[in-house]
Design an enzyme around this catalytic site. Structure first.
Site, short mmCIF file in Angstrom:
data_model
loop_
_atom_site.label_atom_id
_atom_site.label_comp_id
_atom_site.label_asym_id
_atom_site.label_seq_id
_atom_site.Cartn_x
_atom_site.Cartn_y
_atom_site.Cartn_z
N MET A 17 0.84 -1.20 0.00
CA MET A 17 0.00 0.00 0.00
C MET A 17 0.87 1.24 0.00
SD MET A 17 -3.01 -1.22 2.67
CE MET A 17 -1.89 -2.11 3.78
N GLN A 69 7.58 -5.22 -4.10
CA GLN A 69 6.69 -5.05 -5.24
C GLN A 69 7.28 -4.01 -6.19
OE1 GLN A 69 2.76 -2.97 -5.52
NE2 GLN A 69 2.00 -5.02 -6.01
N CYS A 99 -2.49 -1.62 -9.80
CA CYS A 99 -2.69 -0.26 -9.32
C CYS A 99 -3.35 0.60 -10.40
CB CYS A 99 -1.35 0.35 -8.92
SG CYS A 99 -1.49 2.04 -8.29
N LYS A 138 0.62 -9.57 -8.96
CA LYS A 138 -0.64 -9.13 -8.34
C LYS A 138 -1.44 -8.42 -9.40
CE LYS A 138 -2.56 -6.71 -4.31
NZ LYS A 138 -3.46 -5.74 -4.94
N ASN A 210 -7.66 -11.12 -2.87
CA ASN A 210 -7.48 -9.81 -2.25
C ASN A 210 -8.70 -8.95 -2.60
OD1 ASN A 210 -5.83 -6.86 -3.26
ND2 ASN A 210 -6.08 -7.42 -1.12
N GLY A 233 -5.55 -5.77 3.05
CA GLY A 233 -4.92 -4.47 2.89
C GLY A 233 -5.29 -3.51 4.01
#
Length: 331
Positions: A17, A69, A99, A138, A210, A233
């Site tokens: 995050m 990441q 994202c 991801k 997720n 998260g």
């Protein structure tokens, strides 16, 4: 770290995050759970390779198991960034294909890459060739007008074909047109059944779910339904005492639940070292505000840390004063 240990840790992970999961946050989370897999904030490959920003790779040895990441879309650049991450000691390198921010879109990485699965496969292949540690992905279930029922299995199959065996799937579309990054975390509907079907379709892969998961009870349901892992998260960040303190016994069957009061005290030597190195108190304590959410004294804990941690010369005594409210109100 052995592949088996990493796979085991991936039963529960804390999502990467931006502006939140820095090394101070991860140190706190590790004190709460010895087992849970932790992720860095996204670090862009250009920042590492072209910008030489190797300080972004700094982490504490206590954080293991910890994954880096990366964001990017150039295979050669991502390969070099992966090599740098592996040399820095990370246990896993993860590629961000989820994202939805404008900055990420303009750089052609993140969720927009769901529209370019062949390029993602090329990137992952290059990363794997450069890395002695596992490379994972991801992703979202799709973007904009894509049909997830078609797009997601094709995407997963392409990742499998280039040797990626572990993926985390955010069970929402990303709407790159019309929704803000914040709205993309809540507005697109969750499609957990689709992710569960992907596990049935790809039983040989390690798949984590997720998105919208807020408790260990919810995580246990997904694991019981056959998912290999669950990534949490915002709930893990805002209420780490509830989500992470009991993770080891509840999810991994090891140890005992940690006492957030004990964890707060264990943070004091870490804070002292950070201050000795020239750091500021609030850089650490901002991640501790939710440690006692829902417990007596939580409001005063937050108030003291918020008001006092930014003042010049603030030190561990601020945390001790805030902790007094928690222990006194709980008595």
């Amino acid at each position: 770290m052995t592949p088996d240990r990493l796979t085991r840790s991936a039963r529960l992970s804390v999502a990467p995050m931006m502006d939140w999961t820095d090394r101070h946050c991860r140190f706190l989370h590790r004190l709460l759970s010895a087992e849970t897999l932790l992720y860095t904030e996204m670090v862009t490959a250009p920042a590492l390779v072209r910008g030489g920003a190797l300080h972004l790779l700094a982490f504490n040895p206590e954080e293991h198991p910890v994954a880096l990441q990366l964001g990017g879309s150039g295979p050669a650049e991502l390969a070099e960034a992966t090599r740098l991450g592996a040399e820095a000691g990370y246990d896993e390198i993860n590629l961000n294909v989820g994202c939805p921010s404008d900055r990420v879109q303009s750089g052609c990485f993140g969720a927009v890459l769901m529209e370019r699965p062949a390029l993602v496969a090329e990137c992952v292949a290059a990363m794997r060739a450069a890395s002695p540690v596992e490379v994972t992905v991801k992703c979202r279930i799709g973007v904009d007008d894509q049909d997830p029922e078609t797009v997601l299995p094709d995407f997963i199959a392409r990742m499998r074909d280039v040797g990626c065996t572990r993926l985390t799937i955010h069970a929402r579309k990303a709407w790159l047109q019309g929704l803000s990054p914040k709205e993309n975390r809540d507005v697109p509907p969750l499609d957990y059944p689709l992710v569960l079907r992907m596990k049935e379709r790809f039983p040989d892969l390690h798949l984590s779910v997720n998105g919208g998961i807020t408790s260990l009870d919810q995580a246990r349901v997904f694991l019981d339904q056959g998912m290999d892992g669950v990534m949490i998260g915002r709930a893990a960040y805002h209420d780490p005492g509830a989500v992470l303190a009991a993770a080891d016994p509840v999810i991994f069957g090891t140890g005992a639940a940690r006492d957030p009061v004990e964890v707060a005290r264990l943070m004091l030597p870490y804070i002292a070292r950070h201050l000795e190195d020239g750091g500021k108190l609030h850089q650490v304590t901002r991640h501790m505000l939710g440690l006692f959410s829902g417990r007596p004294g939580a409001r005063r804990w937050r108030q003291v840390l918020s008001a006092e941690a930014t003042r010049p010369g603030a030190g561990p005594e601020v945390v001790e004063a805030a902790l007094d409210h928690v222990t006194r109100d709980a008595a």
